[in-house]
Design an enzyme around this catalytic site. Structure first.
Site, PDB file in Angstrom:
ATOM      1  N   GLU A  44       0.822  -1.237   0.118  1.00 51.41           N
ATOM      2  CA  GLU A  44       0.043  -0.004   0.129  1.00 51.41           C
ATOM      3  C   GLU A  44       0.896   1.319   0.085  1.00 51.41           C
ATOM      4  O   GLU A  44       0.539   2.178  -0.756  1.00 51.41           O
ATOM      5  CB  GLU A  44      -1.116  -0.261   1.184  1.00 51.41           C
ATOM      6  N   CYS A 213     -18.971  -2.816 -17.745  1.00 47.96           N
ATOM      7  CA  CYS A 213     -18.945  -2.299 -16.407  1.00 47.96           C
ATOM      8  C   CYS A 213     -20.557  -2.625 -15.811  1.00 47.96           C
ATOM      9  O   CYS A 213     -21.522  -2.338 -16.292  1.00 47.96           O
ATOM     10  CB  CYS A 213     -18.771  -0.579 -16.341  1.00 47.96           C
ATOM     11  N   CYS A 219     -24.722   4.629 -14.158  1.00 46.06           N
ATOM     12  CA  CYS A 219     -23.564   5.317 -14.201  1.00 46.06           C
ATOM     13  C   CYS A 219     -23.929   6.758 -15.104  1.00 46.06           C
ATOM     14  O   CYS A 219     -24.184   6.846 -16.151  1.00 46.06           O
ATOM     15  CB  CYS A 219     -22.353   4.788 -14.957  1.00 46.06           C
TER      16      CYS A 219
END
Length: 362
Positions: A44, A213, A219
């Site tokens: 990370e 998607c 969206c």
DNA sequence: GAAACGTGGCC
DNA sequence: TGGCCAAGTTT
């Protein structure tokens, strides 16, 4: 005024994202399939503002050298910097080292499990703390990185530049509200990974693959054809140019390196002695024991995020008679064989310059 | 809250 | 070519 428009009816955001991640997400990155907080934390930190393909070789080398938090905590700072050299944002490496020492000294060598405790460690902010907590401990906490900001801006039609505080705060609230409820640890991992995977593989900046998607029908950006306008671009700023003269003080196969101060650009790395102009560089060369004329090498330009650096390299032979390897510089110095540069943390453009030298000299 | 902080890939 | 930006945090 709120930056959030009416949120579409997406009550099953987390359910759909988790399902998508399990079927289409990434499952074989080097830092996946482990619950070792050390490995997750290391990945990370390396991944902050840095793409996966860039990180992978660094991550592999780093882990081979420092397999656990104790070995990292016990290492000399210079060794950590050398392994980080080329990855950029070197405060990450300094904080990484300090964080490892903090985990050993304050937490008995075990990473704390809560977002709050993680976020108190050096180099771990709110998003990274959430990533570690969710991946390593299954905690229900949201990340908010560049991928998530892009996905949220598009799916929910969030206006404004996400780097702006007002917009970012709204996105944190939105991201928190989307977290799965009653999720198993495994589902939490899939959810957090799914946020990143969707942004990194489908909802990319340039040409998002909306056809694949799971949120295409809902969206805002896709439905209104505004994929290119969302998220809003960073406001343009003029990039200033700086100029510096660098000295390659050479003695056979070795060159002199100088340690940079811990803060500022390339903080804590080893670099070439610098001066603000030609005359000052010649003066430094003489002070360091060079008597021959200083010769120009090919200039190079290095572009940072916030400024451009024009480098004027000069090379000169050390006059051994004047006192071999006298450390007349103010700070810490080292004589390093060109073939041994890898053992030192050297900035990328300086490394390139010295690599070129090794090929052409002798 | 804006600025500082690296490097490399993409178009 | 050069602008833009990526698994952000710190000051």
């Amino acid at each position: 005024m709120s930056v959030l428009p009416t949120i579409p009816a997406l009550t099953d955001f987390s359910v759909r994202l988790i399902a998508w991640q399990r079927q289409h997400g990434r499952h074989d990155l080097p830092w996946q399939n482990t619950r070792d907080a050390y490995r997750i934390w290391l990945s990370e930190i390396m991944l902050q503002q840095t793409q996966v393909s860039t990180v992978i070789p660094y991550y592999t080398r780093f882990l081979a050298r420092f397999p656990d938090v104790a070995s990292l905590a016990a290492a000399p700072a210079d060794d950590v910097m050398a392994l980080w050299a080329g990855l950029g944002y070197y405060s990450r490496a300094r904080n990484l080292h300090r964080c490892a020492q903090g985990v050993v000294e304050q937490h008995g060598g075990v990473f704390p499990a809560s977002v709050e405790a993680l976020a108190e460690l050096p180099g771990i902010g709110r998003s990274t703390a959430a990533a570690i907590a969710s991946f390593a401990f299954g905690a229900r906490a949201t990340i908010l990185d560049g991928n998530v900001k892009r996905v949220l801006a598009r799916v929910f039609g969030v206006e404004g530049f996400p780097g702006e505080k007002r917009v970012e705060n709204a996105m944190w609230v939105l991201a928190e509200s989307l977290l799965p409820s009653n999720a198993t640890n495994e589902a939490v991992v899939a959810y957090t990974q799914g946020l990143m995977d969707l942004g990194a593989t489908l909802c990319v900046r340039g040409r998002p693959d909306c056809a694949r998607c799971p949120f295409a029908a809902d969206c805002v950006a896709n439905v209104t054809g505004r994929q290119r306008e969302l998220p809003a671009a960073r406001p343009k700023k003029a990039v200033p140019t700086r100029r510096t003269w660098m000295l390659v003080l050479r003695d056979g196969n070795s060159v002199m390196l100088e340690k940079r101060p811990p803060s500022g650009i390339w903080g804590g790395l080893w670099s070439l002695p610098e001066a603000a102009d030609e005359a000052a560089l010649a003066q430094r060369a003489r002070a360091l024991g060079a008597s021959a004329a200083v010769s120009p090498l090919a200039p190079l330009t290095h572009t940072f995020t916030h400024f451009r650096l024009d480098i004027e390299p000069r090379i000169v032979e050390l006059n051994r008679v004047a006192g071999a390897h006298a450390a007349l510089a103010d700070g810490e110095t080292a004589w390093v064989a060109l073939s041994d540069i890898d053992a030192y943390g050297v900035p990328a453009p300086v490394r390139k310059l010295l690599d070129g030298l090794q090929g052409s000299l002798l």
